[in-house]
Design a protein around this motif. Structure first.
Motif, PDB file in Angstrom:
ATOM      1  N   GLU A  27       0.839  -1.209   0.000  1.00  0.00           N
ATOM      2  CA  GLU A  27       0.000   0.000   0.000  1.00  0.00           C
ATOM      3  C   GLU A  27       0.871   1.255   0.000  1.00  0.00           C
ATOM      4  OE1 GLU A  27      -3.069   0.208  -0.792  1.00  0.00           O
ATOM      5  OE2 GLU A  27      -2.973  -1.970  -0.948  1.00  0.00           O
ATOM      6  N   ALA A  28       1.985   1.224   0.745  1.00  0.00           N
ATOM      7  CA  ALA A  28       2.892   2.376   0.769  1.00  0.00           C
ATOM      8  C   ALA A  28       3.486   2.602  -0.627  1.00  0.00           C
ATOM      9  CB  ALA A  28       3.991   2.159   1.796  1.00  0.00           C
ATOM     10  N   LEU A  29       3.797   1.505  -1.303  1.00  0.00           N
ATOM     11  CA  LEU A  29       4.377   1.589  -2.651  1.00  0.00           C
ATOM     12  C   LEU A  29       3.347   2.157  -3.628  1.00  0.00           C
ATOM     13  CD1 LEU A  29       6.958   0.832  -4.226  1.00  0.00           C
ATOM     14  CD2 LEU A  29       5.980  -1.443  -4.587  1.00  0.00           C
ATOM     15  N   ARG A  30       2.133   1.632  -3.529  1.00  0.00           N
ATOM     16  CA  ARG A  30       1.055   2.109  -4.423  1.00  0.00           C
ATOM     17  C   ARG A  30       0.879   3.620  -4.264  1.00  0.00           C
ATOM     18  NH1 ARG A  30      -3.536  -0.864  -6.011  1.00  0.00           N
ATOM     19  NH2 ARG A  30      -3.461  -2.215  -4.180  1.00  0.00           N
ATOM     20  N   ALA A  31       0.888   4.093  -2.998  1.00  0.00           N
ATOM     21  CA  ALA A  31       0.655   5.522  -2.741  1.00  0.00           C
ATOM     22  C   ALA A  31       1.828   6.377  -3.211  1.00  0.00           C
ATOM     23  CB  ALA A  31       0.413   5.737  -1.242  1.00  0.00           C
ATOM     24  N   ALA A  32       3.055   5.809  -3.181  1.00  0.00           N
ATOM     25  CA  ALA A  32       4.247   6.617  -3.508  1.00  0.00           C
ATOM     26  C   ALA A  32       4.475   6.726  -5.012  1.00  0.00           C
ATOM     27  CB  ALA A  32       5.479   6.005  -2.845  1.00  0.00           C
ATOM     28  N   ILE A  33       3.936   5.762  -5.772  1.00  0.00           N
ATOM     29  CA  ILE A  33       4.250   5.723  -7.212  1.00  0.00           C
ATOM     30  C   ILE A  33       3.415   6.736  -7.989  1.00  0.00           C
ATOM     31  CG2 ILE A  33       3.949   4.262  -9.266  1.00  0.00           C
ATOM     32  CD1 ILE A  33       5.143   1.978  -7.639  1.00  0.00           C
ATOM     33  N   THR A  34       4.110   7.510  -8.815  1.00  0.00           N
ATOM     34  CA  THR A  34       3.405   8.390  -9.750  1.00  0.00           C
ATOM     35  C   THR A  34       3.642   7.790 -11.140  1.00  0.00           C
ATOM     36  OG1 THR A  34       5.408   9.734  -9.808  1.00  0.00           O
ATOM     37  CG2 THR A  34       3.633  10.488  -8.377  1.00  0.00           C
ATOM     38  N   PRO A  35       2.704   7.978 -12.077  1.00  0.00           N
ATOM     39  CA  PRO A  35       2.827   7.295 -13.366  1.00  0.00           C
ATOM     40  C   PRO A  35       4.189   7.554 -14.021  1.00  0.00           C
ATOM     41  CG  PRO A  35       0.696   8.386 -13.187  1.00  0.00           C
ATOM     42  CD  PRO A  35       1.496   8.810 -11.978  1.00  0.00           C
ATOM     43  N   GLY A  36       4.839   6.469 -14.420  1.00  0.00           N
ATOM     44  CA  GLY A  36       6.107   6.574 -15.147  1.00  0.00           C
ATOM     45  C   GLY A  36       7.331   6.788 -14.276  1.00  0.00           C
ATOM     46  N   CYS A  37       7.182   6.842 -12.961  1.00  0.00           N
ATOM     47  CA  CYS A  37       8.347   7.138 -12.101  1.00  0.00           C
ATOM     48  C   CYS A  37       9.323   5.955 -12.065  1.00  0.00           C
ATOM     49  CB  CYS A  37       7.886   7.492 -10.686  1.00  0.00           C
ATOM     50  SG  CYS A  37       7.379   6.068  -9.717  1.00  0.00           S
ATOM     51  N   THR A  38      10.508   6.228 -11.488  1.00  0.00           N
ATOM     52  CA  THR A  38      11.535   5.185 -11.359  1.00  0.00           C
ATOM     53  C   THR A  38      11.567   4.697  -9.911  1.00  0.00           C
ATOM     54  OG1 THR A  38      12.853   6.201 -13.085  1.00  0.00           O
ATOM     55  CG2 THR A  38      14.008   4.694 -11.625  1.00  0.00           C
ATOM     56  N   VAL A  39      11.572   3.360  -9.761  1.00  0.00           N
ATOM     57  CA  VAL A  39      11.605   2.748  -8.422  1.00  0.00           C
ATOM     58  C   VAL A  39      12.880   1.922  -8.302  1.00  0.00           C
ATOM     59  CG1 VAL A  39      10.471   1.092  -6.875  1.00  0.00           C
ATOM     60  CG2 VAL A  39       9.079   2.661  -8.258  1.00  0.00           C
ATOM     61  N   LEU A  40      13.543   2.027  -7.153  1.00  0.00           N
ATOM     62  CA  LEU A  40      14.702   1.174  -6.858  1.00  0.00           C
ATOM     63  C   LEU A  40      14.302   0.212  -5.746  1.00  0.00           C
ATOM     64  CD1 LEU A  40      17.712   0.394  -6.912  1.00  0.00           C
ATOM     65  CD2 LEU A  40      18.182   2.375  -5.453  1.00  0.00           C
TER      66      LEU A  40
END
Ligand SMILES: C[S@@+](CC[C@H](N)C(=O)[O-])C[C@H]1O[C@@H](n2cnc3c(N)ncnc32)[C@H](O)[C@@H]1O
Length: 387
Positions: A27-40
């Protein structure tokens, strides 16, 4: 940490079925992601969070993990339609460069405790070098908590074999090791004989020092033999998510940590126990030092001073060998390693080096296969995940 990491695919499977932890992270990941962003995804295992990040709209994900389990990642990503968005790196985050900078960093590098191996230096390094300005660290803060514990199961582990046994043998010399060893355990809430208190805090948004210490003043809520202190953590994640491995919460992979006293102590309701804990990163892991002061009504005050260092078989000679003034001597094995390392030149095969090693150290290897195993293991220590 070795480049091979520590867990098997089966262990990672256990981790991702751990309900409340995984739900909170997701849920924390879902809330932090904005479309097209980069995740490590640091410590990605086989890439569970990396694949989830793609499902939540990440444009690009870098999943880094030293354990072999990561080699399963590309197949799993293909099966979930996101292979083109995830770069799997078989290695350590310490070796990533600025091409891996991300808007969101997700990592859970804890053991039973957040103070585990190089967790804090790894996060501090990633935050400084690999998080874009204004980016989100999913793991934000852990609060270490503790309470007095009375539990015959824990007493059985810590004291019984050394104090008494069915065969009337004197094992008291092993007691020092046992009572200076902290243990992973699962205790029930009924085993707690004080209210829980905060012990220390690790704020991943700012932390730089891997050493953590804290104190708690614990007041017994009922009379019972106290066996030690039980500790756990409450985790705060981005987006207001969180979870805890407290004894009154569903059991998680971490379980809890038990710090035994030097011996069981009869405690009365209202007695106060001051507990200090010092966790110091020594090389690749933590040494724990715990000091206890027990003020009892109608009985003398008790003081215990314990440390995981006292549970090690360290001799004065060992300590001298670790000091700065020690001058290491060469050995036959060192010379063989030195020779083999000098032959890792990007042109010579392991089989050739193994045959040369047999010539240089006659009698050291019974077969060519054994020499090859030796050389291959040495080479694997320096394996570059990019090749
Ligand atoms: C507790 S497991 C977490 C696995 C998975 N991400 C999860 O949360 O279920 C932590 C992982 O971090 C890895 N790890 C530790 N230090 C690392 C580093 N500096 N870079 C990349 N991975 C690291 C370990 O090998 C281990 O697989």
């Amino acid at each position: 940490m070795s480049i091979h990491g520590t867990y098997s695919v089966v262990s990672y499977g256990e981790m991702v079925r751990s309900g409340p932890r995984v739900r909170a992270y997701a849920e924390a990941l879902r809330a932090a992601i904005t479309p097209g962003c980069t995740v490590l995804d640091i410590g990605a295992g086989f890439g569970f969070f990396a694949i989830l990040a793609c499902q939540f709209g990440a444009g690009r994900v870098i999943a880094v993990e030293p354990a072999e389990a990561i080699t399963l990642g590309p197949d799993l990503a293909r099966a979930n339609g996101c292979a083109d968005r995830i770069t799997f790196v078989h290695g350590l985050s310490d070796d990533l460069g600025e091409e891996s900078r991300a808007d969101v960093i997700i990592a859970d590098l804890r053991g039973v405790f957040p103070l585990f191996k190089r967790h804090i230096p790894t996060i501090a390094d990633a935050r400084a070098r690999l998080l874009k300005p204004g980016g989100t660290l999913i793991t934000q803060r852990d609060t270490l908590r503790c309470a007095l514990v009375s539990d015959v199961k824990l007493a059985g582990m810590a004291f019984d074999p050394w104090d008494a046994n069915a065969f009337d043998l004197d094992f008291s010399a092993g007691r020092r090791i046992s009572v200076n060893t902290r243990r992973k355990t699962t205790a029930s809430p009924e085993a707690l004989i004080s209210d829980p208190q905060d012990l220390a805090e690790v704020d991943y948004r700012t932390v730089t020092d891997p050493n953590v210490s804290g104190s708690a003043s614990l007041v017994a809520t009922r009379s019972a033999p106290a066996h030690g202190v039980l500790a756990w953590f409450d985790a705060e994640l981005a987006g207001g998510q969180g979870f805890s491995n407290a004894p009154d919460q569903p059991t998680l992979v971490y379980e809890q940590m038990f710090f035994p006293f030097e011996r069981p102590v009869e405690i009365a309701a209202g007695d106060r126990v001051d507990f200090d804990l010092d966790l110091r990163l020594m090389g690749e892991d933590y040494t724990s030092i715990w000091r206890t002061r027990i003020a009892r009504t109608g009985a003398p005050e008790l003081r215990f001073s314990q440390s995981s260092a006292l549970a090690e078989f360290t001799t004065p000679a060992d300590l001298r060998r670790r000091s700065g003034s020690h001058v290491p001597q060469s050995t036959a094995r060192l010379e063989l390693d030195r020779y083999c390392l000098s032959r890792f030149d990007g042109m010579t095969s392991q089989a050739t080096i193994a045959r040369e090693a047999m010539d240089r150290a006659p009698g050291r290897f019974a077969t060519e296969a054994e020499a090859l195993g030796y050389v291959a293991a040495l080479a694997a220590r320096y394996h570059d995940p990019g090749h």
